[in-house]
Design a protein around this motif. Structure first.
Motif, short mmCIF file in Angstrom:
data_model
loop_
_atom_site.label_atom_id
_atom_site.label_comp_id
_atom_site.label_asym_id
_atom_site.label_seq_id
_atom_site.Cartn_x
_atom_site.Cartn_y
_atom_site.Cartn_z
N ASP A 195 44.93 25.36 42.30
CA ASP A 195 45.01 25.04 43.70
C ASP A 195 44.14 25.96 44.48
OD1 ASP A 195 46.88 23.12 43.53
OD2 ASP A 195 48.61 24.29 43.87
N LEU A 196 44.18 27.37 44.29
CA LEU A 196 43.35 28.27 44.92
C LEU A 196 41.97 28.21 44.62
CD1 LEU A 196 45.94 31.24 45.75
CD2 LEU A 196 45.26 29.46 47.21
N GLY A 197 41.91 27.41 43.55
CA GLY A 197 40.33 27.37 43.20
C GLY A 197 39.83 28.75 42.59
N ALA A 198 40.54 29.27 41.89
CA ALA A 198 40.05 30.33 40.86
C ALA A 198 38.80 29.99 39.85
CB ALA A 198 41.25 30.99 40.24
N VAL A 199 38.11 30.85 39.81
CA VAL A 199 36.81 30.56 38.84
C VAL A 199 36.69 31.70 37.70
CG1 VAL A 199 35.59 29.29 40.68
CG2 VAL A 199 35.35 32.01 40.19
N GLY A 200 35.95 31.19 36.85
CA GLY A 200 35.59 32.33 35.91
C GLY A 200 36.48 32.39 34.69
N THR A 201 36.45 33.84 34.28
CA THR A 201 37.19 34.31 33.25
C THR A 201 38.73 34.27 33.59
OG1 THR A 201 36.82 36.51 34.03
CG2 THR A 201 35.59 35.71 31.95
N ALA A 202 39.03 34.57 34.92
CA ALA A 202 40.29 34.44 35.46
C ALA A 202 40.75 33.06 35.19
CB ALA A 202 40.26 34.93 36.57
N ALA A 203 40.13 31.90 35.57
CA ALA A 203 40.65 30.94 35.55
C ALA A 203 40.51 30.39 34.07
CB ALA A 203 39.74 29.78 36.43
N ARG A 204 39.73 30.58 33.50
CA ARG A 204 39.94 30.12 32.05
C ARG A 204 41.03 30.61 31.28
NH1 ARG A 204 34.20 29.72 33.14
NH2 ARG A 204 33.90 31.84 32.46
N ALA A 205 41.33 31.81 31.71
CA ALA A 205 42.28 32.67 30.80
C ALA A 205 43.72 32.03 31.18
CB ALA A 205 42.44 34.13 31.29
N SER A 206 43.72 31.16 32.57
CA SER A 206 44.77 30.53 32.78
C SER A 206 44.56 29.01 32.43
CB SER A 206 45.27 30.57 34.04
OG SER A 206 45.30 32.02 34.32
N ALA A 207 44.01 28.82 31.61
CA ALA A 207 43.88 27.22 30.78
C ALA A 207 43.03 26.35 31.86
CB ALA A 207 45.28 26.71 30.48
N VAL A 208 42.34 26.58 32.86
CA VAL A 208 41.79 26.04 33.66
C VAL A 208 40.19 25.83 32.79
CG1 VAL A 208 40.44 25.78 35.92
CG2 VAL A 208 42.66 26.81 35.74
N ASN A 209 39.95 24.66 32.44
CA ASN A 209 39.10 24.43 31.72
C ASN A 209 37.57 24.00 32.68
OD1 ASN A 209 37.00 23.92 29.62
ND2 ASN A 209 38.52 22.63 28.54
#
Lengths: 527, 237
Positions: A376-390
């Motif tokens: 929702d908040l548009g996280a990116v990069g390692t932080a997002a991918r560590a939360s399963a956002v591919n």
């Protein structure tokens, strides 16, 4: 005529407003359209339905060229970049806020209010963000009638924090100057005992006025400014900037330059990731890993120096290609074998780290970023991918030589500190592999092409996936090959709003650990 | 756990001696070879992004070491030399004296540093951070970073001094016991760098505090910073 599947539906909403679609030198299609402000919410809702993600949102003072203000929203879709423009009134610029539909826009919209006086109507939180309380409320530095070198008087003002009240709630103010050797920012913890109930931050302390400084500069000179937005993201910022200029000029850079850029980007990712793998352990006092990580990082910095003559890879990239033609093959093969040694040592280090129970105990379930929040908040990069956002721009909208090297995009599931550490370990392995391939396949030939004169008042974006995530640079050209507007949305800009949400529920002593696991740049955000 | 102990036992000393430093110091100060410099040519001066190059001489405090001048020179007449450390506004001789007096007052054998980022891009900060790694090991000289300005003999400042950090920097300086040595590290801190005229940037540290020593470079390498600190406390071999 309109190749991308979304074009037809967009036309339906915005009848009578033409859509232009070009092949872009960067990513498949580039779709551009200008729509009336009252159709904006319908349009972004449609884009959201199609899985578009917001890359950037830029306000421009176009009063002297087009008689009003402009707001540009840039989205990434599958194999396409979409730019939507809304024109606004010159005297009372405002438009319907898109934050209720796309929460990822919330800081960007607060920023254009602070810097341009454009009001996003219906935004849930219009407190100041980018200017500090002592900044006068009627001065907007990114308006064209504000002088770039102007002195602005200080006014009285207080930092605005949302109140958190209740018996036994304490406030703990920290910063802007911190105890360690880190960048400045002010954090306000609201705690009950040791537990953090709420965390708010006042950032933008290192705001240098980069975007304004770049305005009116020749595009080659502005590349030096792009290099100096951030030290640790220097190469990824400069390459994103150069790509924007090249996209605007319609220039494709030579193959060799694309490969060299890939090498620079991966070297940058590696020294950041390796440094962070060690440095995250500073949050738990695991000294062995801190010093080993620091030694390996220093080795990588020295490789940077040998490769390019600069530890932070500055002075290597130029719009149209690169400035350095990597050294003779004997030197390169020695650099490659050193890289392999570093990879091996990193592997030994991380094996020991991952087998340490005290490390796992502190890192697992600490500072969780849930997948929905990240999305929702548009996280990116390692932080997002560590939360399963591919999501990874290198794979999703490839640039430089990323189409021609094989790599995987690892992801983790839990979104805690440990996952962010593990994510860096996994990504580091991929980076070593990309580097070896890029050195192997490095083609001969030219390293730069000349950029033809830029057509004034055109827009373009460039982007890179830095060690921290997507860096998006948006430019509008001015007369005589200058920049009219330059907007930098760094990975840290996307992730800073996310960090404070991961802290409540944890104890204050875990904040340094959580903060280090995100490893956000202040300089990248503040500009 | 066993592996951890084994690895620690295997460790050798990695610390290096800055006096026998062999690796490249990076981009140096551009120097014009006036014998080769064609008359009437001013391309280098025009391309210089900060105006550091004037009358065929480069001001080390203003230069951002981008080497644009060297790249544009049509006859290759611009070489480079080591970046000099620059003393503060006092004359050299007088400065030597005041510095020595200050040091006598301030330090016996050890020195405590408080670091302040006053609006840097974080490259200088990472290089200062690197001083504490096992390779440079700044602590071996009895020099260390402290968490509070109250404990500091020396203030190390990076960055242009932004509008938003000016007050914080002054408060930090005021909190240091006097006399306080001040070192400006990096092009931004020394002369404002590429942002020196921006509305939000303050043009360098000496517009706000008395500076004892300038360490130019963008960023200066860790070895340059160590040498600067040892020079500042008169301990350079």
């Amino acid at each position: 005529m309109y190749g991308h599947p979304i074009s037809k539906e967009l036309q339906k909403i915005n009848q009578g407003y033409p859509l232009t679609q070009n092949a872009s030198v960067l990513a498949g299609h580039k779709i551009k359209t200008e729509i009336p402000a009252n159709k904006l919410l319908d349009t972004v809702t449609l884009l959201k339905k199609h899985g578009a993600s917001l890359l950037t949102l830029v306000g421009v003072d176009e009063r002297e060229i087009k008689g009003g203000f402009g707001v540009y929203l840039v989205f990434s879709l599958s194999a396409a970049i979409m730019e939507i423009k809304v024109s606004l009134d010159p005297d009372h610029p405002s438009y319907p806020s898109v934050t209720p539909v796309i929460p990822a826009a919330h800081w960007l919209e607060r920023e254009i209010k602070d810097w341009l006086g454009i009001v996003p109507q219906g935004h849930p939180d219009l407190r100041r963000l980018a200017v500090h309380p002592d900044w006068p409320s009627d001065v907007f530095p990114l308006r064209k009638d504000f002088p770039a070198h102007g002195e602005v008087p200080r006014v009285e003002g207080e930092m605005e924090f949302f109140p958190v009240k209740g018996e036994g709630i304490y406030q703990v103010p920290v910063g802007p100057i911190h105890a360690g050797i880190i960048e400045p920012g002010h954090f306000r913890f609201f705690t009950f005992g040791e537990d953090v109930i709420n965390l708010q931050a006042q950032l933008f302390y290192t705001h240098r006025g980069i975007e304004k400084t770049a305005e009116g500069k020749h595009f080659h000179q502005a590349a030096l400014i792009a290099e100096r937005i951030c030290g640790a993201c220097s190469a990824s910022h400069t390459i994103a900037y150069a790509q924007a200029i090249e996209a605007l000029a319609g220039v494709v850079i030579p193959k060799r330059a694309q490969y060299i850029r890939t090498i620079l980007l991966e070297m940058e990712r590696l020294y950041n990731h390796v440094g962070d793998i060690g440095n995250i352990c500073a949050g738990i006092g695991f000294n062995f890993a801190i010093s080993r990580g620091a030694i390996l990082r220093e080795h990588l910095m020295r490789l940077n120096m040998r490769l390019t003559g600069h530890r932070y890879l500055r002075g290597t990239v130029i719009p149209g290609g690169v400035k350095i033609n990597l050294k003779a093959s004997s030197e390169l093969s020695s650099i490659r074998s050193e890289l392999s040694q570093i990879e091996e040592k990193l592997c030994q280090l991380t094996e020991i780290m991952l087998a340490s129970h005290s490390l796992l105990d502190r890192m697992q379930t600490t500072g969780i970023l849930p997948k929905e929040t990240a999305n929702d908040l548009g996280a990116v990069g390692t932080a997002a991918r560590a939360s399963a956002v591919n999501r990874d721009l290198r794979r999703d909208l490839p640039y430089a030589a990323y189409r021609e090297v094989k790599f995987a995009v690892p992801i983790q599931q839990e979104g805690d500190v440990f996952c962010r550490l593990k994510q860096r370990i996994d990504e580091g392995k991929q980076s070593f592999a990309i580097l070896q391939q890029a050195f192997e396949q490095l083609p001969p030939g030219e390293i730069r092409v000349k950029i033809p004169d830029l057509t004034p008042y055109q827009t373009a974006i460039g982007y890179t996936e830095s060690a921290r995530g997507a860096n998006v640079h948006w430019i509008m050209s001015g007369p005589n090959n200058t920049l009219y507007r330059y907007m930098v949305r760094s990975a840290s800009h996307c992730n800073w709003p996310v960090l404070p949400l991961c802290v409540p529920g944890n104890i204050i002593p875990d904040f340094p650990l959580i903060n280090k696991s995100f490893e956000l740049c202040y300089a990248c955000l503040d500009r | 756990m066993l592996n951890l102990i084994k690895e620690i036992m295997k460790s050798k000393i990695v610390t290096e001696d800055p006096t026998t430093w062999k690796e490249s110091l990076g981009r140096g100060l551009p120097v014009l070879d006036l014998n080769n410099c064609p008359a009437g040519c001013s391309r280098c001066e025009q391309i210089c992004p900060t105006g550091a190059l004037a009358d065929k001489v480069v001001d080390p405090k203003v230069c951002i070491y981008c080497h644009s001048c060297r790249q544009i020179c049509p006859v290759d007449a611009i070489g480079e030399t080591d970046i000099p450390l620059m003393k503060g506004s006092l004359t050299l001789e007088k400065l030597g004296q005041t510095l020595r007096e200050k040091i006598k007052q301030v330090c016996q054998r050890s020195l405590h540093i408080r670091y302040v980022d006053a609006g840097a891009c974080n490259a200088c900060d990472f290089e200062i951070n690197a001083l504490t790694n096992p390779i440079y090991d700044l602590q071996q000289y009895g020099v260390d970073f402290v968490a509070s300005p109250r404990h500091a003999d020396l203030l190390v400042v990076t960055g242009v001094v932004t509008r938003n950090l000016e007050i914080a920097l002054q408060k930090t300086y005021a909190a240091c016991p006097k006399p306080t040595l001040v070192i400006a590290i990096g092009s931004c801190a020394c002369g404002g760098g590429i942002f020196k005229d921006a509305y939000a940037a303050g043009g360098g540290v000496d517009k706000h505090l008395p500076v004892d020593l300038y360490v130019p470079g963008c960023p200066p390498t860790p070895i340059q910073i160590i040498k600067a600190i040892l020079t500042a406390i008169n301990r350079k071999k």
